[in-house]
Design an enzyme around this catalytic site. Structure first.
Site, PDB file in Angstrom:
ATOM      1  N   ASP A   5      -8.713  -4.757   4.259  1.00 30.90           N
ATOM      2  CA  ASP A   5      -8.320  -6.127   3.953  1.00 30.90           C
ATOM      3  C   ASP A   5      -7.635  -6.781   5.149  1.00 30.90           C
ATOM      4  O   ASP A   5      -7.799  -7.989   5.392  1.00 30.90           O
ATOM      5  CB  ASP A   5      -7.382  -6.148   2.745  1.00 30.90           C
ATOM      6  CG  ASP A   5      -8.138  -6.129   1.425  1.00 30.90           C
ATOM      7  OD1 ASP A   5      -9.369  -5.972   1.451  1.00 30.90           O
ATOM      8  OD2 ASP A   5      -7.500  -6.264   0.367  1.00 30.90           O
ATOM      9  N   ASP A  49      -0.141   3.691  10.075  1.00 33.48           N
ATOM     10  CA  ASP A  49       0.708   2.524  10.313  1.00 33.48           C
ATOM     11  C   ASP A  49       0.512   1.972  11.721  1.00 33.48           C
ATOM     12  O   ASP A  49       0.500   0.753  11.935  1.00 33.48           O
ATOM     13  CB  ASP A  49       2.180   2.844  10.039  1.00 33.48           C
ATOM     14  CG  ASP A  49       2.677   4.097  10.741  1.00 33.48           C
ATOM     15  OD1 ASP A  49       1.856   4.888  11.238  1.00 33.48           O
ATOM     16  OD2 ASP A  49       3.910   4.295  10.783  1.00 33.48           O
ATOM     17  N   TYR A  71      -5.856   7.073  -5.895  1.00 34.58           N
ATOM     18  CA  TYR A  71      -6.383   6.257  -6.982  1.00 34.58           C
ATOM     19  C   TYR A  71      -6.975   7.109  -8.113  1.00 34.58           C
ATOM     20  O   TYR A  71      -7.137   6.630  -9.233  1.00 34.58           O
ATOM     21  CB  TYR A  71      -7.448   5.294  -6.468  1.00 34.58           C
ATOM     22  CG  TYR A  71      -6.907   4.206  -5.557  1.00 34.58           C
ATOM     23  CD1 TYR A  71      -5.542   3.960  -5.452  1.00 34.58           C
ATOM     24  CD2 TYR A  71      -7.757   3.430  -4.791  1.00 34.58           C
ATOM     25  CE1 TYR A  71      -5.048   2.969  -4.620  1.00 34.58           C
ATOM     26  CE2 TYR A  71      -7.276   2.432  -3.958  1.00 34.58           C
ATOM     27  CZ  TYR A  71      -5.914   2.211  -3.884  1.00 34.58           C
ATOM     28  OH  TYR A  71      -5.419   1.222  -3.056  1.00 34.58           O
ATOM     29  N   LYS A  94      -1.633   9.989   7.929  1.00 36.14           N
ATOM     30  CA  LYS A  94      -0.191  10.092   8.151  1.00 36.14           C
ATOM     31  C   LYS A  94       0.210  11.566   8.146  1.00 36.14           C
ATOM     32  O   LYS A  94       0.960  12.034   7.279  1.00 36.14           O
ATOM     33  CB  LYS A  94       0.567   9.315   7.071  1.00 36.14           C
ATOM     34  CG  LYS A  94       0.517   7.798   7.223  1.00 36.14           C
ATOM     35  CD  LYS A  94       1.397   7.294   8.354  1.00 36.14           C
ATOM     36  CE  LYS A  94       2.860   7.420   8.021  1.00 36.14           C
ATOM     37  NZ  LYS A  94       3.731   6.913   9.130  1.00 36.14           N
ATOM     38  N   ASP A 138      -8.143   0.911   1.806  1.00 34.90           N
ATOM     39  CA  ASP A 138      -8.002  -0.312   1.037  1.00 34.90           C
ATOM     40  C   ASP A 138      -7.170  -1.334   1.817  1.00 34.90           C
ATOM     41  O   ASP A 138      -7.525  -2.509   1.938  1.00 34.90           O
ATOM     42  CB  ASP A 138      -7.331   0.023  -0.297  1.00 34.90           C
ATOM     43  CG  ASP A 138      -7.469  -1.082  -1.335  1.00 34.90           C
ATOM     44  OD1 ASP A 138      -8.029  -2.146  -1.017  1.00 34.90           O
ATOM     45  OD2 ASP A 138      -7.011  -0.869  -2.462  1.00 34.90           O
TER      46      ASP A 138
END
Length: 371
Positions: A255, A227, A143, A194, A251
């Site tokens: 959620d 993942d 970001y 990852k 993020d």
């Protein structure tokens, strides 16, 4: 009497309505306490600030945030500001607050109140008693990495670039926050990245492993691919205690965890900076996870629980008022146990209330608990 300075930034949409209910709770504590009181200041952020000043947050508002003991933030954005210049979009106000205040650690608890176990999209047995904390690195990663651009190539195609960057110290400090929290909770940290396909993931795993060995060998550490972490949150969420991860994965995962609790309207968050060596305190911003919800803004339908619980986190993490934070948590639980619901968490047989009705009910329970 100790005075704590609070800056309220309601922002846009339902942020204005939910912050009003926080002020009700603040007034309760100011009337009750003989040892501490809260001094409130207010300012604009997001689309409201753009309408008034042409920017998503002014330098004057940032100066207030720098001085405050904590910032309580509502929400920003909406279709009204879809066409404003990118650098002045409502979300830029929140990003500046995070960056300029150095708020690198985002704490997002996911707690499923027993009364709402059936409101979750997962089966009751998977979520009843859920209490996990996602620790998201907030000021680095994709970001904020540069270059960040959209360019037109010689053949007429466009190419977009976002850059994922992390350095050792950024990973070290967020890992320490996670380990410190785990020591006060269940004593287990999952580090999600990852490393199989991303070089930043390789460094993340290496640094977290080193911090664990040197700083927190008493805490259990497990590495997990991001993942797989997303899958395991749906399969068996109660296996997790603290999850530490980067800005992008945090993020997404937070959620996902939010929906296990029944609604985004239930989830608070805290964004913390480094400890000031002189005061021992951190710069901090507290906000609900939900957005500005322009479709219901101004209708009195918003759930204020996440914003009120965010103030509860401020009591705990910024002002060392753990007993008062517990009162807020207990008041919320008692209201839900009595069957009061806003529309986002409405269930058969329950009593539907609006934003102010829920705020009043929580205030009533606070008074009963403190009696």
């Amino acid at each position: 009497m100790t005075t704590h300075a609070l800056l309220l930034l309601p922002g846009d949409g339902i942020g204005v309505e939910t912050i009003a209910e926080v002020e009700r709770v603040i007034a309760f504590f100011n009337a009750r306490s003989n040892t501490a009181r809260f001094e409130i200041d207010r300012d604009l952020v997001g689309g409201a600030a753009y309408d008034a000043h042409g920017v998503a947050i002014t330098d004057a508002a940032m100066a207030k945030a720098e001085r405050a003991g904590a910032v309580i933030f509502g929400s920003v954005g909406g279709p009204k500001w879809a066409g404003v210049p990118y650098q002045h979009r409502p979300e830029a106000g929140l990003l500046r607050l995070r960056k300029d205040l150095g708020l690198f650690a985002n704490l997002r608890p996911a707690i499923c109140y027993p009364a709402l176990a059936d409101a979750s999209s997962l089966k009751r047995e998977l979520v009843e008693g859920l209490d996990l904390m996602i620790v998201r690195e907030l000021t680095g990663g994709v970001y904020f990495g540069e270059p960040k651009e959209i360019v037109t190539l010689e053949n007429g195609e466009k190419r977009a670039v976002d850059t994922q960057i992390y350095s050792t110290h950024e990973i070290e400090r967020i890992a320490k926050v996670a380990f410190d929290l785990a020591r006060k909770r269940g004593g287990k940290v999952h580090s999600a990245e990852k490393h199989n396909v991303m070089r930043t993931g390789v460094l993340w795993k290496e640094v977290v492993t080193a911090v664990h060995a040197a700083y927190a060998p008493d805490v259990q550490l497990e590495h997990i691919l991001a993942d797989n972490c997303a899958m395991q949150l749906i399969r068996n969420p109660k296996q997790f205690d603290v999850i530490v991860t980067d800005n992008l994965f945090g993020d997404v995962l937070s959620d996902e965890a939010a929906m296990m609790t029944g609604s985004l309207g239930m989830l608070p968050s805290a964004s913390l900076g480094s400890v000031d060596p002189e005061t021992g305190r951190r710069k901090a911003l507290y906000e609900p996870v939900h957005g500005s919800a322009p479709d219901i803004a101004g209708k009195g339908l918003a759930n204020p629980i996440a914003t009120i619980a965010s103030f509860g986190m401020a009591l705990r993490y910024s002002f060392d008022m753990g007993a008062e934070a517990d009162l807020v948590d207990q008041a919320i639980a008692r209201v839900l146990d009595k069957g009061l619901r806003t529309s986002d968490i409405m269930q058969d047989g329950m009593t539907k209330v609006g934003t102010s009705g829920m705020g009043q009910a929580i205030e009533t329970e606070l008074k009963a608990l403190a009696a």
